[in-house]
Structure formats: structure tokens, C-alpha cells
Design an enzyme around this catalytic site. Structure first.
Site, PDB file in Angstrom:
ATOM      1  N   GLU A 266       0.847  -1.200   0.000  1.00 34.56           N
ATOM      2  CA  GLU A 266       0.000   0.000   0.000  1.00 34.56           C
ATOM      3  C   GLU A 266       0.875   1.239   0.000  1.00 34.56           C
ATOM      4  OE1 GLU A 266      -3.000  -0.043   3.071  1.00 34.56           O
ATOM      5  OE2 GLU A 266      -3.673  -2.047   2.536  1.00 34.56           O
ATOM      6  N   HIS A 284      -8.243   0.989   1.377  1.00 36.34           N
ATOM      7  CA  HIS A 284      -8.072   0.941   2.845  1.00 36.34           C
ATOM      8  C   HIS A 284      -9.038   1.935   3.521  1.00 36.34           C
ATOM      9  CE1 HIS A 284      -4.939  -0.243   6.105  1.00 36.34           C
ATOM     10  NE2 HIS A 284      -6.092   0.007   6.679  1.00 36.34           N
TER      11      HIS A 284
HETATM   12  N1  LIG Z   1      -9.398  -2.052   6.948  1.00 36.93           N
HETATM   13  C1  LIG Z   1      -9.223  -1.234   7.952  1.00 36.93           C
HETATM   14  O1  LIG Z   1      -9.236  -0.024   7.781  1.00 36.93           O
HETATM   15  C2  LIG Z   1      -9.037  -1.769   9.320  1.00 36.93           C
HETATM   16  C3  LIG Z   1      -8.407  -2.972   9.525  1.00 36.93           C
HETATM   17  N2  LIG Z   1      -8.218  -3.442  10.791  1.00 36.93           N
HETATM   18  C4  LIG Z   1      -7.545  -4.738  10.952  1.00 36.93           C
HETATM   19  O2  LIG Z   1      -8.417  -5.625  11.608  1.00 36.93           O
HETATM   20  C5  LIG Z   1      -7.660  -6.426  12.481  1.00 36.93           C
HETATM   21  C6  LIG Z   1      -8.531  -7.015  13.574  1.00 36.93           C
HETATM   22  O3  LIG Z   1      -8.954  -5.991  14.454  1.00 36.93           O
HETATM   23  P1  LIG Z   1      -9.699  -6.338  15.820  1.00 36.93           P
HETATM   24  O4  LIG Z   1     -10.840  -7.224  15.567  1.00 36.93           O
HETATM   25  O5  LIG Z   1      -9.962  -5.064  16.488  1.00 36.93           O
HETATM   26  O6  LIG Z   1      -8.566  -7.120  16.593  1.00 36.93           O
HETATM   27  P2  LIG Z   1      -8.760  -8.146  17.788  1.00 36.93           P
HETATM   28  O7  LIG Z   1      -7.434  -8.302  18.402  1.00 36.93           O
HETATM   29  O8  LIG Z   1      -9.920  -7.758  18.625  1.00 36.93           O
HETATM   30  O9  LIG Z   1      -9.138  -9.498  17.040  1.00 36.93           O
HETATM   31  C7  LIG Z   1      -8.244 -10.249  16.297  1.00 36.93           C
HETATM   32  C8  LIG Z   1      -8.621 -11.695  16.469  1.00 36.93           C
HETATM   33  O10 LIG Z   1      -7.783 -12.486  15.635  1.00 36.93           O
HETATM   34  C9  LIG Z   1      -7.546 -13.680  16.323  1.00 36.93           C
HETATM   35  N3  LIG Z   1      -6.368 -14.360  15.819  1.00 36.93           N
HETATM   36  C10 LIG Z   1      -5.065 -14.089  16.091  1.00 36.93           C
HETATM   37  N4  LIG Z   1      -4.273 -14.958  15.459  1.00 36.93           N
HETATM   38  C11 LIG Z   1      -5.094 -15.792  14.779  1.00 36.93           C
HETATM   39  C12 LIG Z   1      -4.857 -16.897  13.938  1.00 36.93           C
HETATM   40  N5  LIG Z   1      -3.615 -17.322  13.677  1.00 36.93           N
HETATM   41  N6  LIG Z   1      -5.922 -17.516  13.387  1.00 36.93           N
HETATM   42  C13 LIG Z   1      -7.177 -17.087  13.647  1.00 36.93           C
HETATM   43  N7  LIG Z   1      -7.461 -16.059  14.447  1.00 36.93           N
HETATM   44  C14 LIG Z   1      -6.424 -15.408  15.001  1.00 36.93           C
HETATM   45  C15 LIG Z   1      -7.396 -13.256  17.759  1.00 36.93           C
HETATM   46  O11 LIG Z   1      -7.607 -14.333  18.643  1.00 36.93           O
HETATM   47  C16 LIG Z   1      -8.443 -12.194  17.893  1.00 36.93           C
HETATM   48  O12 LIG Z   1      -9.634 -12.713  18.407  1.00 36.93           O
HETATM   49  C17 LIG Z   1      -6.579  -5.461  12.982  1.00 36.93           C
HETATM   50  O13 LIG Z   1      -5.440  -6.152  13.425  1.00 36.93           O
HETATM   51  C18 LIG Z   1      -6.299  -4.631  11.784  1.00 36.93           C
HETATM   52  O14 LIG Z   1      -5.197  -5.185  11.095  1.00 36.93           O
HETATM   53  C19 LIG Z   1      -8.666  -2.756  11.880  1.00 36.93           C
HETATM   54  C20 LIG Z   1      -9.306  -1.555  11.723  1.00 36.93           C
HETATM   55  C21 LIG Z   1      -9.505  -0.952  10.431  1.00 36.93           C
HETATM   56  O1  LIG Z   2      -7.085   0.754  12.430  1.00 35.16           O
HETATM   57  C1  LIG Z   2      -6.589   0.024  11.573  1.00 35.16           C
HETATM   58  O2  LIG Z   2      -5.979  -1.021  11.818  1.00 35.16           O
HETATM   59  C2  LIG Z   2      -6.695   0.391  10.170  1.00 35.16           C
HETATM   60  O3  LIG Z   2      -6.297  -0.374   9.338  1.00 35.16           O
HETATM   61  C3  LIG Z   2      -7.198   1.726   9.791  1.00 35.16           C
HETATM   62  O4  LIG Z   2      -6.197   2.294   9.000  1.00 35.16           O
HETATM   63  P1  LIG Z   2      -6.169   3.852   8.696  1.00 35.16           P
HETATM   64  O5  LIG Z   2      -6.133   4.550  10.004  1.00 35.16           O
HETATM   65  O6  LIG Z   2      -7.417   4.146   7.960  1.00 35.16           O
HETATM   66  O7  LIG Z   2      -4.951   4.085   7.904  1.00 35.16           O
END
Ligand SMILES: NC(=O)C1=CN([C@@H]2O[C@H](COP(=O)(O)OP(=O)(O)OC[C@H]3O[C@@H](n4cnc5c(N)ncnc54)[C@H](O)[C@@H]3O)[C@@H](O)[C@H]2O)C=CC1
Ligand SMILES: O=C(O)C(=O)COP(=O)(O)O
Length: 532
Positions: A266, A284
């Protein structure tokens, strides 16, 4: 924490609400939302700042951290911190904090939006309609009701997606090794192994962080195990899916569609998935709503200000949490723990095997994890120059040092007592201390022998047999060498048994003086000690 007003750099497109919070709290702030994309310039100016507030566009590499002479905290206005070199930040004592909930609903909603976009080919239908084509027969969708949704990673965001899926009358199955059966029940999902999820799901949505374990979790092999006609949504991180293998599976028709918000590289200006008719992409945008951006910007600015101004730590990924109320109570004990560690570390001459810290009385109610980290930092510092309170626990673990804590709420002789017991290849040594009124740390026992001493910048530690004549000889050796004794603390386990002396000296005792003290009959160990 710093005498001048702390300075924060915002190097990413945070909501300007963050700027106001920093200013209101008395933190100087530079808002340069494009700077994160210019690594060289960031590296050139990062040295001026105490705090760095970022989103995903700023890559905080080891090289940038090398220049971050004053940096104390990195605040991620969002969730994923895979764009920060955490070990490098920890090694420099930089706290890394995120906002773990502020954008989770918004991101879950984006995943659901992408699922509908795929099911009904909305982006392609929109483009065709607006191009004046009216291709009513080209776009045949699939119904979502009754379909199986496979959630990989069922944490905050995955959990919200799962609940929404249940609300949409889908059958939701989840693969997450850390998902408890109770939570699965609450969410209304069936917990399954990855292979079963791959075989059963009509839609797969990814919600794990990007780690060494999750990288490529949808590899070519795992994609081959999916049900024919599966649709895949990735709103978590690029790198979770083998994009080239997915493209091949789309081309062959095995995978019916893919909706991606995140990419292995990205900004994604080119990608192997681009151009496929059944692929939907967004740049994103998972967290991109006004609500989520306000939430995370306000929260990160509050958290960073709290740390820089009051020493409070919330949502750090590399240090235990400390509230603003706890921080001042903890401060003298942090100093005590560091000094106890330093005392033991300076006396340690062979390899460390284990460290046991006991907290008794009022200190048992404080954040002992932070105190243990401080004790370990003090302990390791004489051996490893660069260790600090943030890096110490992981440095100790890497070296195979076993760390244990015991907590006893009951008060003993002291209102609060910390005892550090260090086992090396050669012996086990313990040292206890407390904090007296005014916040001054004191050592109250060494190897179970009572003493009462403050730890001054320059000291001599002597252990000897309790025999008459030692003190006189000791004092005259120092006096003849012109070394002034400032304070003298003595202790012994029994008359004629083992004795210790902790002696504060002005300046440093030269090596010949140490040798002369060692030569006094009955002396077992003499060690000059320094405390910062
Ligand atoms: N597209 C975007 O803009 C955004 C993307 N994200 C991504 O979403 C991800 C998840 O966020 P949350 O749900 O808040 O995190 P979280 O920590 O609450 O949940 C992540 C889950 O993944 C599980 N996990 C870890 N390793 C694993 C594995 N090997 N296999 C299966 N499950 C596994 C954990 O047990 C946990 O329950 C973040 O790490 C981030 O990278 C978050 C916010 C915005
Ligand atoms: O909160 C996260 O993990 C996200 O991926 C959000 O990304 P951004 O703040 O939109 O660049």
C-alpha cells in the site's frame, strides 16, 4: 514528564479534532498529515518530538526510530500496529499505543458492505448503468440469507461482523484459536477449525491482525480447500491472502468473487487482483467514517497527552496499563524496584537463571507488572547498556531468564515491601526495600539480614564474618586513602554470624582501597556500587 511542554508530531491524516485536544491539554503539536509518506523527511525531523501520532500511512521503521532521540510515545489512531517496528520501539523505551475499539464498528460495517457489493455486483452494475448500458440480464446476484459466513479471526471486529451476519440470517462459523466457547455462544457462532471453515463457507471474511502466524493464512493450498463459488472479503490486512493465488482461483472460476480493502503493498496503485470483473476494491477505507475518525483521533490524543503529561499508560501494546491516579503512587516504587534490580545486577557475576519479585502490603495493590519490568531493567542494566523498562521483560525472556511474581496483600513489618530474589548459576541473593514518607526508596534487608540504607550515588557493599575489629580497620583504610564515609549501615544475622555493610562514600573508592578492604580477615565480598 518533561520540564518543557512535550511536542507531538501528527504525520498522518488524523481528524483535526486531535490537534485541539493536544493544544487544550498543553501539548505542542505539529500537524503535517502528508509527512508520513516521506520517510527521509520524517527521519530528519523526528528527533525534535516526544510523541508521534500516526495512522497506517506512516511506517515507523527501525531507521526512523534510530533518529528519535526524544521520542517517548507512538500513538496509532486506529487498531493495526503492523506499520510500527515494535521491537525497535521497545528497545528504545518508546511506548506504542493504539485505540483498540474506536473504529471497529465502522470497519465491521465496511466488511458487510463489501459482502453485499460482491453478492450483488453493485460496483460493476453501477458503472454499467451510469455508462448508459442498462444490462439487466448481466448481473445475477446471490442471496445472503441462509448462506454460511466463515469468519477468520473473531475478535472485536470479527465479533461485530459475526453478530451482523446472524442478524442477516446467515449461518456464521468462526475460526479463532482464542475464541472461548462462551463468547462463541454469546455471538451465536459455531467455532470450527480452519479446514472446516474453508470447506463450508460461502463467504469468508478475514479479521485477524497480520502476524507471522496469520501471514498468508489464505495460501494457495488453503484457497484450494475452499468451497467452489466462495466469495472472499479482506478488510483486515494485506498479506493475509496470497493475492496471486487468489487471482488464479478467480480466473479459474473456483472463487466467485473477492472484495479487498487492504493489499500486500500500500498504497496499491497496481495489484494482481485489479481488473478482474468479480473483484471489488477500496483503498483501505475500513476505518474511514467521520464517526470512527473522530473517535480514534480524540482517543489517541487523550492517551498520548496523559502519558506525556502524567505518566498514565492506556492501550499500550508493549507495556502494562497505568492510570493517571496510579502513576504518581507508582513512581517511587518504580524507582525502588529499579534500585533493587540495580543492586542485585551489580553484584551478579555469573549467568542469571531466575528472578522472583515479591510484593507485600500496599504495593501489592499497584501495577506490579510495571514494577517487575523496572526491577528487571535495573538488574540487566549493568550487563546490557541499552535495556530499559519497556524492553526489559522481552530481553529477559529472550535470554531464558524465568520471571516470577508473588503478591501478598497482608502487611508485615513495613507498610509496603518489595523483595527481589535473583538466582544465578552461582547462588541465590535477595534484597528487600521499601519507600518511606517523602517517596525515598530504602533498602531494608539483604540476604534476609536487616539493614537500613538509602541508595546513594556511590557506595561500597561489604559482606563479612561478624568479628570484632572489622569496623575500625575498614574505617582507617578508607580514612588513610582520603575516602570520606558519608553514611554507614550495618546488619548481621546473629552475633558472630554473617554481617553486611552498606557504606555511602563521597567520590569513588580506588581499586587499592577495595583490595585492602578485601584483605581484612573475615571479609567475603567487597563491591563498589553506583546508583543513578
Ligand atoms: N481495513 C481497515 O481499515 C481496518 C483494519 N483493521 C484490521 O483488523 C484487524 C482485527 O482488528 P480487531 O478485531 O480489532 O482485533 P482483535 O485483536 O480484537 O481481534 C483479532 C482476532 O484475531 C484472532 N487471531 C489471532 N491470530 C489468529 C490466527 N492465527 N488464526 C485465527 N485467528 C487469530 C485473535 O484471537 C483475535 O480474536 C486489525 O489487526 C487490523 O489489522 C482494523 C481496523 C480498520
Ligand atoms: O485501524 C486500523 O488497523 C486500520 O487499518 C485503519 O487504518 P487507517 O487509520 O485508515 O490508515
Amino acid at each position: 514528564m518533561t520540564a518543557r511542554a512535550p511536542r507531538v508530531l501528527i504525520s498522518d491524516a488524523l481528524s483535526p479534532a486531535a490537534v485541539q485536544i493536544f493544544r487544550d491539554r498543553g501539548v505542542e503539536v505539529d500537524f503535517q498529515p502528508e509527512l508520513g509518506k516521506d520517510r527521509d523527511r520524517l527521519a530528519a525531523i523526528i528527533g525534535d518530538y516526544d510523541g508521534l501520532a500516526i495512522r497506517s500511512a506512516t511506517k515507523v521503521t527501525a531507521k526512523i526510530l534510530e533518529n528519535a532521540r526524544n521520542l517517548k510515545v507512538i500513538g496509532r489512531a486506529g487498531i493495526g500496529v503492523d506499520n510500527v517496528d515494535i521491537p525497535a520501539a521497545s528497545a528504545r523505551g518508546v511506548i506504542v499505543m493504539n485505540t483498540p475499539f474506536g473504529n471497529s464498528i465502522t470497519t465491521a460495517e465496511h466488511a458487510i458492505a463489501l459482502m453485499f457489493a460482491l453478492a450483488r455486483q453493485i460496483p460493476a452494475a453501477d458503472a454499467s448503468t451510469q455508462a448508459g448500458k442498462w444490462e439487466k440480464n448481466r448481473f445475477m446476484g446471490v442471496e445472503i440469507t441462509g448462506k454460511t459466513l466463515g469468519v477468520i479471526g473473531c475478535g472485536n471486529i470479527g465479533g461485530i461482523v459475526a453478530e451482523r451476519g446472524v442478524g442477516l440470517r446467515m449461518k456464521v462459523i468462526a475460526y479463532d484459536p482464542f475464541l472461548s466457547p462462551e463468547r462463541a455462544l454469546d455471538l451465536g457462532v459455531e467455532k470450527v477449525e480452519l479446514d472446516e471453515l474453508l470447506a463450508r463457507a460461502d463467504f469468508i471474511t478475514l479479521h485477524t491482525p497480520l502476524t507471522e502466524k496469520t501471514r498468508n493464512i489464505l495460501s494457495a493450498e488453503n484457497l484450494a480447500r475452499t468451497k467452489k463459488g466462495v466469495r472472499i472479503i479482506n478488510c483486515a490486512r494485506g498479506g493475509l491472502v496470497d493475492e496471486a493465488a487468489l487471482r488464479a482461483a478467480l480466473d479459474s472460476g473456483h472463487v466467485a468473487g473477492a472484495a479487498f480493502d487492504v493489499f500486500s503493498e500500500e498504497p496499491a496503485t497496481q495489484n494482481v487482483l485489479f481488473g478482474h470483473p468479480n473483484v471489488v476494491c477500496t483503498p483501505h477505507l475500513g476505518a474511514a467514517t467521520t464517526e470512527a475518525q473522530e473517535n480514534v483521533a480524540l482517543q489517541v490524543a487523550e492517551q498520548m497527552s496523559d502519558y506525556l503529561l502524567r505518566g498514565a499508560i492506556q492501550n499500550a501494546v508493549n507495556f502494562p496499563s497505568i492510570t493517571a491516579e496510579e502513576a504518581p503512587k507508582l513512581k517511587p516504587f518504580i524507582e525502588l524496584a529499579d534500585k533493587l534490580g540495580s543492586f542485585a545486577g551489580q553484584l551478579t557475576e555469573t549467568g542469571l537463571k531466575s528472578v522472583h519479585v515479591t510484593y507485600e502490603g500496599s504495593v501489592a495493590g499497584l501495577k506490579v507488572k510495571a514494577l517487575t519490568a523496572s526491577a528487571i531493567a535495573g538488574l540487566l542494566r549493568p550487563m546490557l547498556q541499552d535495556v530499559n523498562v519497556v524492553s526489559a521483560p522481552s530481553v529477559a525472556r529472550e535470554r531464558g531468564i524465568v520471571i516470577e511474581e508473588t503478591i501478598r496483600e497482608a502487611e508485615g513489618e513495613y507498610d509496603a515491601l518489595i523483595t527481589l530474589t535473583v538466582t544465578t548459576e552461582g547462588q541465590t541473593r535477595s534484597v528487600s526495600g521499601t519507600v518511606f514518607a517523602g517517596g525515598r526508596p530504602r533498602i531494608v534487608a539483604i540476604k534476609g539480614i536487616k539493614v537500613d540504607a538509602e541508595l546513594a550515588p556511590s557506595m561500597l557493599y561489604v559482606s563479612n564474618e561478624d568479628k570484632p575489629g572489622f569496623i575500625g580497620r575498614f574505617a582507617s583504610i578508607l580514612g588513610e586513602a582520603g575516602v570520606n564515609i558519608a553514611t554507614f549501615a550495618l546488619g548481621r544475622d546473629a552475633p558472630g554470624g554473617s554481617a553486611i555493610a552498606l557504606v555511602e562514600v563521597d567520590g569513588e573508592a580506588p581499586q587499592p582501597v577495595i583490595e585492602a578492604v578485601k584483605a581484612i580477615p573475615g571479609v567475603k565480598q567487597v563491591k563498589p556500587l553506583r546508583f543513578a
